[in-house]
Write an enzyme that holds these catalytic residues in place. Structure first.
Site, PDB file in Angstrom:
ATOM      1  CG  PHE A   1      -1.903   1.138   1.184  1.00  0.00           C
ATOM      2  CD1 PHE A   1      -3.035   1.056   0.388  1.00  0.00           C
ATOM      3  CD2 PHE A   1      -1.697   2.300   1.913  1.00  0.00           C
ATOM      4  CE1 PHE A   1      -3.945   2.113   0.319  1.00  0.00           C
ATOM      5  CE2 PHE A   1      -2.599   3.357   1.849  1.00  0.00           C
ATOM      6  CZ  PHE A   1      -3.725   3.260   1.052  1.00  0.00           C
TER       7      PHE A   1
ATOM      8  CG  ASP B   1       5.542   3.706   1.689  1.00  0.00           C
ATOM      9  OD1 ASP B   1       5.573   4.390   2.732  1.00  0.00           O
ATOM     10  OD2 ASP B   1       4.494   3.507   1.045  1.00  0.00           O
TER      11      ASP B   1
ATOM     12  CE  LYS C   1      -0.039   5.532   7.998  1.00  0.00           C
ATOM     13  NZ  LYS C   1      -1.455   5.778   8.162  1.00  0.00           N
TER      14      LYS C   1
END
Ligand SMILES: Cc1ncc(COP(=O)(O)O)c(C=O)c1O
Length: 400
Positions: free
Chosen positions: A137, A222, A251
């Site tokens: 993802f 990532d 985040k």
């Protein structure tokens, strides 16, 4: 009582989310309260975002202080806080250059564009293939969702960007079978987060590093979910001992204030000359002031050592629960990114556990349909872990 309820969501919001029935109104540390004053232990930290817990005193102080000074000036100007955060990321990682954006998807979009531009600059227009992993993802822009390995998220939006190859995760032979001189980058999550908290093996990441070197491709990590202390290192690559060429972070970087970063070497960074890529809000003074405080706190080795200890404690408590209830086939993860895979009988039902936990005053996450995901604040206390585990125990009892 407020005029707003969960029903209002159905009436005014686009239904691309299906939020919980309760509405949080206040948070402090690892505790959250809803409109009715009910208290929850938060094992989600806003999906690995509020790494220092809710309304952390020092972070709130920076927010207020910078809020009185300068919020935004656009990228026609730089700012002192932008430079300070950039300097801290450079000092604490392999990176020599940083670019800020606003979300994980945007940082990955920038990373993928940079990898392609670098390949065009150095090796010609035919070197554009990106290798990515099934179930991965990377965000929801059309490019990042197409690079992500879950067709259910990328199908149905018309033609996808070309030159993207998906192979099974943790399978180096599958990568060897498709990599060639046309490959410009491999992008990988060191721990696949959304699809089940599945760690890469060190040998796999090292193998990707070697293949990238051999084929002059860039290795992109990532670390949107694994970054900023989540795994017990500032970035997970430091724990695995394998260094990427480009790293993305988002985040937790400003504990809930939107910001993301793409980091790389000075040589690769040259392919983003003025005007090649940009974003209005990225790296604004307010976000960066908060990010700077967050990095100051989390990069401290003592803080990170505590994340590792608390992660082990958390996993051991989950395993103890499992000795009683036998509902998990596996408990795994690094630091405080933890997954508990449900036994086959409960496959597809992780969401039901989440709802039941909320009814018992506990916020948890899923990672795919079979895995319960725990991503509490990195500074969660033992007392809050135990309080949450006891609410989890109450919930598991209902399923047993
Ligand atoms: C590994 C990873 N990459 C990218 C993203 C996308 O980040 P954002 O939702 O901030 O765009 C996420 C979000 O969950 C993620 O976990």
């Amino acid at each position: 009582m407020s005029q707003y309820t969960r029903q209002t969501f159905n009436e005014v919001m686009i239904q691309n989310y299906n939020p919980a029935n309760f509405i949080p109104v206040k948070g402090k540390g690892s505790r959250v309260w809803d409109q009715a004053g009910c208290e929850y232990i938060d094992f989600t930290s806003g999906i690995a975002v509020n790494a220092l817990g809710h309304c952390h005193d020092e972070v709130v102080a920076v927010l207020k202080e910078q809020g009185e000074k300068l919020w935004h000036s656009s990228n026609w100007f730089t700012s002192e806080t932008t430079l300070a955060l950039g300097e801290k990321l450079v000092a604490n990682t392999f990176a020599e250059r940083v670019m800020f954006a606003n979300s994980g998807a945007e940082a990955n979009e920038a990373a993928l564009k940079l990898a392609r531009r670098y390949a065009v600059d150095h090796f010609g227009a035919q070197k554009y293939n990106i290798i990515s992993f099934k179930q991965s993802f990377h965000g929801r822009t059309l490019f990042t969702v197409s690079v992500g390995g879950q067709p259910k998220y990328s199908d149905g939006f018309g033609p996808k960007p070309a030159g993207i190859i998906h192979v099974p995760f943790n399978n180096l032979d599958a990568v060897k079978a498709v990599i060639d001189d046309h490959t410009c980058a491999i992008i990988v999550e060191p721990i696949q987060g959304e699809s089940g908290v599945i760690p890469a093996t060190k040998a796999f990441l090292q193998g990707l590093r070697n293949l990238c070197d051999q084929y002059k491709a860039l290795l992109i990590f990532d670390e949107v979910q694994t970054g900023v202390g989540r795994t017990g290192a500032l970035y997970a690559y430091q724990k695995f001992g394998v260094t990427p060429d480009i790293l993305t972070s988002a985040k937790a970087l400003a504990n809930g204030f939107p910001i993301s970063a793409m980091m790389t070497t000075s040589k690769i960074a040259q392919s983003f000359a003025p005007g090649v890529h940009g974003t209005t809000f990225g790296g604004n003074p307010l976000a960066c002031a908060i990010g700077s405080k967050v990095v100051d706190i989390i990069a401290d080795p003592a803080f990170l050592a505590n994340v590792n200890q608390m992660g082990e404690f958390f996993k051991s408590e989950l395993r103890k629960l499992n000795e009683k209830f036998h509902l998990f086939s596996d408990v795994r993860g690094e630091g405080l990114l933890i997954g508990a895979e449900l036994i086959e009988k409960y496959h597809g039902k992780a969401g039901e556990f989440v709802t039941a936990c909320a009814e018992n005053g506990l916020m948890i996450l899923v990672a795919g349909a079979n895995v319960l995901r725990f991503a509490p604040a990195l500074n969660i206390t033992k007392e809050d872990v135990l309080a949450g585990i006891s609410r989890l125990e109450k919930t598991l009892m209902q399923f047993n």
